[in-house]
Design an enzyme around this catalytic site. Sequence first.
Site, PDB file in Angstrom:
ATOM      1  N   ASP A   1      -7.323   8.827  13.812  1.00 51.64           N
ATOM      2  CA  ASP A   1      -8.474   8.741  14.715  1.00 51.64           C
ATOM      3  C   ASP A   1      -9.176  10.087  14.795  1.00 51.64           C
ATOM      4  O   ASP A   1     -10.390  10.160  14.685  1.00 51.64           O
ATOM      5  CB  ASP A   1      -8.026   8.299  16.113  1.00 51.64           C
ATOM      6  CG  ASP A   1      -7.714   6.811  16.143  1.00 51.64           C
ATOM      7  OD1 ASP A   1      -8.059   6.122  15.162  1.00 51.64           O
ATOM      8  OD2 ASP A   1      -7.135   6.343  17.135  1.00 51.64           O
TER       9      ASP A   1
ATOM     10  N   GLU B   1     -16.410  -6.240 -21.901  1.00 53.13           N
ATOM     11  CA  GLU B   1     -17.663  -5.471 -21.813  1.00 53.13           C
ATOM     12  C   GLU B   1     -18.435  -5.825 -20.553  1.00 53.13           C
ATOM     13  O   GLU B   1     -19.368  -5.137 -20.175  1.00 53.13           O
ATOM     14  CB  GLU B   1     -18.532  -5.747 -23.045  1.00 53.13           C
ATOM     15  CG  GLU B   1     -17.812  -5.534 -24.364  1.00 53.13           C
ATOM     16  CD  GLU B   1     -17.150  -4.168 -24.476  1.00 53.13           C
ATOM     17  OE1 GLU B   1     -17.876  -3.173 -24.343  1.00 53.13           O
ATOM     18  OE2 GLU B   1     -15.927  -4.102 -24.674  1.00 53.13           O
TER      19      GLU B   1
ATOM     20  N   ARG C   1      -4.513   0.557   5.368  1.00 56.90           N
ATOM     21  CA  ARG C   1      -4.044   1.579   6.305  1.00 56.90           C
ATOM     22  C   ARG C   1      -4.949   1.718   7.514  1.00 56.90           C
ATOM     23  O   ARG C   1      -4.636   2.442   8.447  1.00 56.90           O
ATOM     24  CB  ARG C   1      -3.818   2.909   5.584  1.00 56.90           C
ATOM     25  CG  ARG C   1      -5.036   3.497   4.934  1.00 56.90           C
ATOM     26  CD  ARG C   1      -4.674   4.653   4.029  1.00 56.90           C
ATOM     27  NE  ARG C   1      -4.127   5.816   4.720  1.00 56.90           N
ATOM     28  CZ  ARG C   1      -4.801   6.572   5.591  1.00 56.90           C
ATOM     29  NH1 ARG C   1      -6.059   6.276   5.861  1.00 56.90           N
ATOM     30  NH2 ARG C   1      -4.238   7.595   6.169  1.00 56.90           N
TER      31      ARG C   1
ATOM     32  N   PRO D   1     -18.755  -0.793 -12.130  1.00 55.03           N
ATOM     33  CA  PRO D   1     -19.236   0.594 -12.071  1.00 55.03           C
ATOM     34  C   PRO D   1     -20.634   0.697 -11.455  1.00 55.03           C
ATOM     35  O   PRO D   1     -21.049   1.791 -11.062  1.00 55.03           O
ATOM     36  CB  PRO D   1     -19.268   1.033 -13.544  1.00 55.03           C
ATOM     37  CG  PRO D   1     -18.423   0.039 -14.280  1.00 55.03           C
ATOM     38  CD  PRO D   1     -18.533  -1.239 -13.506  1.00 55.03           C
TER      39      PRO D   1
END
Length: 207
Positions: A167, A114, A152, A87
Amino acid sequence: MMKIDILTLFPGMFKGPFEESIIKRAVENGILDIRIHNFREFAPGRHHHVDDYSYGGGEGMVLKCEPVFNAVEALKEPGQKLIFLTPQGRKFNQAVAGELAAEKSLMFFCGHYEGFDERLREALADDEISIGDYVLTGGELPAMVIVDALARRLPGVLGSAAAAHEDSFSEGLLEYPHYTRPADFRGLKVPEVLLNGNHAEIRRWRL
Ligand code: 4FD
């Protein structure tokens, strides 16, 4: 072919997302080589412990150094970047996806519990990425999100029409509302301009 190694304690989590649709086809077509490794297998001892109590006390368990060091030493190849999913990492976006898609090979470390021993970050992390400001139970879902977004962008993964559309999209141009048949669905109508075949007018409407 791009190679991606993933270090996780929960390899089963990756079965669904990587065995369907576009990622599956990219793997079958030899564009992507994804290897999932359970780093518990690299933990020493009969019980293969991967976590332990926190020095100084406190709630929760901490991932130990040795299993991850062993896994990285056994698997990481020269030039391969190791990315920690936390995070606190730098925020993932489409530009970071493009940056990662340009690499020859990547390794992702999915932490749990943790947290993990700080010496892992100091010694092993080449980069640290977060998919957003929220806490998950592990780095597995972030790894899947990142692999999907970068896959992708690899040449040959999307069809040529979709790739051309992409594009223009990355230049911020061609995102417009889409419609398909029927022209009238329960009274919800497709804009008239799209039905009349006037391509100059359609282009203007989409802009
Ligand atoms: N927002 C993200 C990544 C991992 C995660 C973890 C330290 C917690 C959210 C290291 C604490 C790993 C994210 C696992 N939650 N949880 O990208």
